[in-house]
Motif scaffolding. Structure first.
Motif, short mmCIF file in Angstrom:
data_model
loop_
_atom_site.label_atom_id
_atom_site.label_comp_id
_atom_site.label_asym_id
_atom_site.label_seq_id
_atom_site.Cartn_x
_atom_site.Cartn_y
_atom_site.Cartn_z
N SER A 206 67.34 50.06 12.34
CA SER A 206 68.17 51.27 12.45
C SER A 206 68.89 51.54 11.13
N GLY A 207 69.48 52.70 11.03
CA GLY A 207 70.30 53.01 9.87
C GLY A 207 71.55 52.14 9.84
N THR A 208 72.09 51.88 11.02
CA THR A 208 73.25 51.00 11.11
C THR A 208 72.92 49.62 10.54
N LEU B 141 72.68 49.52 6.73
CA LEU B 141 74.01 49.36 6.11
C LEU B 141 74.52 47.94 6.28
N THR C 83 82.75 60.65 8.54
CA THR C 83 81.36 60.21 8.63
C THR C 83 81.10 59.72 10.04
N PHE C 84 79.84 59.41 10.32
CA PHE C 84 79.48 58.78 11.59
C PHE C 84 80.07 57.37 11.61
N ALA D 167 79.09 54.47 12.24
CA ALA D 167 78.31 53.32 11.74
C ALA D 167 78.70 52.92 10.32
N THR D 168 79.09 53.89 9.50
CA THR D 168 79.42 53.58 8.11
C THR D 168 80.51 52.52 8.04
N VAL E 287 78.93 58.35 1.39
CA VAL E 287 78.01 58.92 2.39
C VAL E 287 77.55 60.27 1.85
N ASP F 245 75.20 55.34 1.82
CA ASP F 245 74.82 55.72 3.17
C ASP F 245 74.08 57.06 3.06
N ALA G 161 71.83 58.09 5.26
CA ALA G 161 71.23 58.31 6.58
C ALA G 161 70.90 59.78 6.83
N GLN G 162 71.70 60.69 6.26
CA GLN G 162 71.50 62.12 6.51
C GLN G 162 70.82 62.81 5.33
N SER H 153 68.37 56.22 7.83
CA SER H 153 68.20 56.13 9.28
C SER H 153 67.01 56.98 9.69
N PHE I 40 66.72 57.60 13.04
CA PHE I 40 67.11 58.06 14.37
C PHE I 40 66.40 59.41 14.62
N LYS J 85 67.40 62.67 12.86
CA LYS J 85 67.54 62.74 11.40
C LYS J 85 66.38 63.55 10.80
N GLY K 106 65.09 53.34 14.02
CA GLY K 106 64.45 52.80 12.82
C GLY K 106 65.35 53.00 11.62
C1 PLP Z 1 72.83 58.27 11.74
C2 PLP Z 1 73.79 57.70 10.79
C3 PLP Z 1 73.95 56.31 10.63
C4 PLP Z 1 73.34 55.29 11.55
O1 PLP Z 1 71.99 55.38 11.75
P1 PLP Z 1 71.33 54.82 13.11
O2 PLP Z 1 69.88 54.84 12.78
O3 PLP Z 1 71.71 55.77 14.20
O4 PLP Z 1 71.85 53.45 13.33
C5 PLP Z 1 74.81 55.86 9.65
N1 PLP Z 1 75.49 56.71 8.88
C6 PLP Z 1 75.38 58.04 9.00
C7 PLP Z 1 76.15 58.93 8.08
C8 PLP Z 1 74.54 58.59 9.97
O5 PLP Z 1 74.45 59.92 10.10
#
Ligand code: PLP
Length: 371
Positions: free
Chosen positions: A59-61, A64, A85-86, A88-89, A131, A157, A159-160, A185, A187, A190, A198
């Motif tokens: 995952s993206g989480t 990180l 931010t989301f 997870a960061t 991010v 980060d 992810a986006q 990420s 997800f 995304k 993933g």
């Molecule tokens: C989606 C996202 C994540 C985490 O990704 P996952 O694949 O959902 O674990 C982390 N940081 C940001 C900014 C995100 O948008």
């Protein structure tokens, strides 16, 4: 006709045959974990970013978390990041053993403000996690020398922001390629989305890439031999196969998102009550989200919901105000730019498959509210 915020079924109709064939091939191989498509995807993403190594994970989480674990943070080590931010960061920073230190954002791009980062550096600071929010890159040309001066790692980060670029010193630099590690990420929602979870880390550091490969597999180079404590964070072969087929379309999808954003900009820029997204002129935005600032935001949101126009608030509550981070001691008012953003932002549908009729509906609905 309703306009969803994202329409993955519409995307699937455009890639049904190739993705289903790729999935069937994995099923026929019966190699569900770390099969050949995983290695291929690592190569494709590394190449897309212009870096030496891609290391896939669950995952993206986790991307990180693993990157931060590789820094071997000690209790009390500080990692500077954005509260807008989301979750997870900052969650990954805490789970890797570090202390998140939040700093405010720039009002235009919503990205971390390098001037605030500079002020927050202490003798305990080990890393910065910028991010690239909503699909445009943070001001890396100011963060990189700052990190260098204070001997800090930068974990991006991204992810986006897969595929986003920033012009730096006359050359294009890709999101994820500038820090020690970039985290992506996959997800489903995304810009490059799997059919489940993933993620991927990218890095130019050969030795670090090797360690990240071990850390995602319990830290063991040889079976039943462990030098470090890693985690189980593999990417399924099936996800890699889907992502490989989708990766061929990523640039064209980003161009579609940009075209839609341009149309919205033109239609909404003059509207009283709305501020269209600010794009830093150095950035090529990939519009993971098209996020406006809106007067009477909650009223606009309800108005769009009533007309079956998908929209969402990313993010309604800043991370420094989350109960789990109360012990860090940042109260209400600590980050005024962030807090104002949480009250004003609204993301509108910008996915590539939107039809011109649907885009017209979105614009008419927003205009209708402010008339
Ligand atoms: C989606 C996202 C994540 C985490 O990704 P996952 O694949 O959902 O674990 C982390 N940081 C940001 C900014 C995100 O948008």
């Amino acid at each position: 006709m309703p306009v969803p915020l994202l329409d993955l079924k519409a995307q699937f109709e455009t890639i049904r045959e190739e993705t289903m064939a790729a999935v069937l091939a994995v099923v026929e191989s019966q190699r569900f974990i770390m099969g050949e498509p995983v290695r291929q995807l690592e190569e494709v993403v590394a190449e897309l970013c212009g870096v030496g190594h891609g290391v896939a994970c669950a995952s993206g989480t986790d991307a990180l978390l693993l990157a931060l674990k590789a820094l071997r943070l000690q209790s009390g080590d500080e990692v500077i990041t954005t509260p807008f931010t989301f979750f997870a960061t900052a969650g990954a920073i805490a789970n890797a053993g570090g202390t998140p230190v939040f700093v405010d954002i720039e009002p235009g791009t919503f990205n971390i403000d390098p001037a605030c980062v500079e002020i927050a550096v202490t003798s305990r600071t080990r890393a910065i996690v910028p991010v690239h929010l909503f699909g445009q890159m943070a001001c890396m040309e100011r963060l990189l020398p700052l990190a260098e001066r204070h001997d800090l790692a930068i974990i991006e980060d991204a992810a986006q922001a897969i595929g986003a670029r920033r012009s730096m010193g006359g050359t294009w630099q890709h999101a994820g390629a500038l820090g020690l590690v970039g985290a992506f990420s996959f997800f489903p929602s995304k810009n490059l989305g799997a059919w489940g979870d993933g993620g991927m880390m990218v890095t130019d550091d050969d030795a670090l890439a090797g360690r990240l490969r071990l850390l995602r597999a319990h830290g063991g180079a040889k079976q039943y031999h462990h030098d470090e404590i890693g985690i189980n964070s593999r990417l399924d072969t099936m996800q890699a196969a889907v992502l490989l087929t989708k990766a061929d379309h990523l640039a064209e999808w980003a161009a579609g998102r940009r075209a839609h954003a341009g149309e919205y900009d033109e239609a909404l820029a003059q509207l009283d009550g709305v501020v269209v997204p600010a794009v830093d002129p150095a950035n090529e935005h990939v519009y993971h989200q098209y996020t406006i600032r809106a007067e009477r935001r909650d009223g606009l949101k309800q108005h769009l919901v009533d007309q079956e126009i998908g929209c969402a608030v990313y993010y309604p509550k800043a991370l420094h105000l989350q109960p789990c981070f109360a012990h860090l001691g940042f109260g209400e008012g600590a980050f005024p730019v962030t807090e104002q953003a949480t009250r004003e932002v609204l993301s509108l549908p910008v996915y590539p498959e939107l039809t011109s009729v649907q885009r017209g509906q979105v614009v008419a609905a927003v205009r209708g509210f402010y008339k």
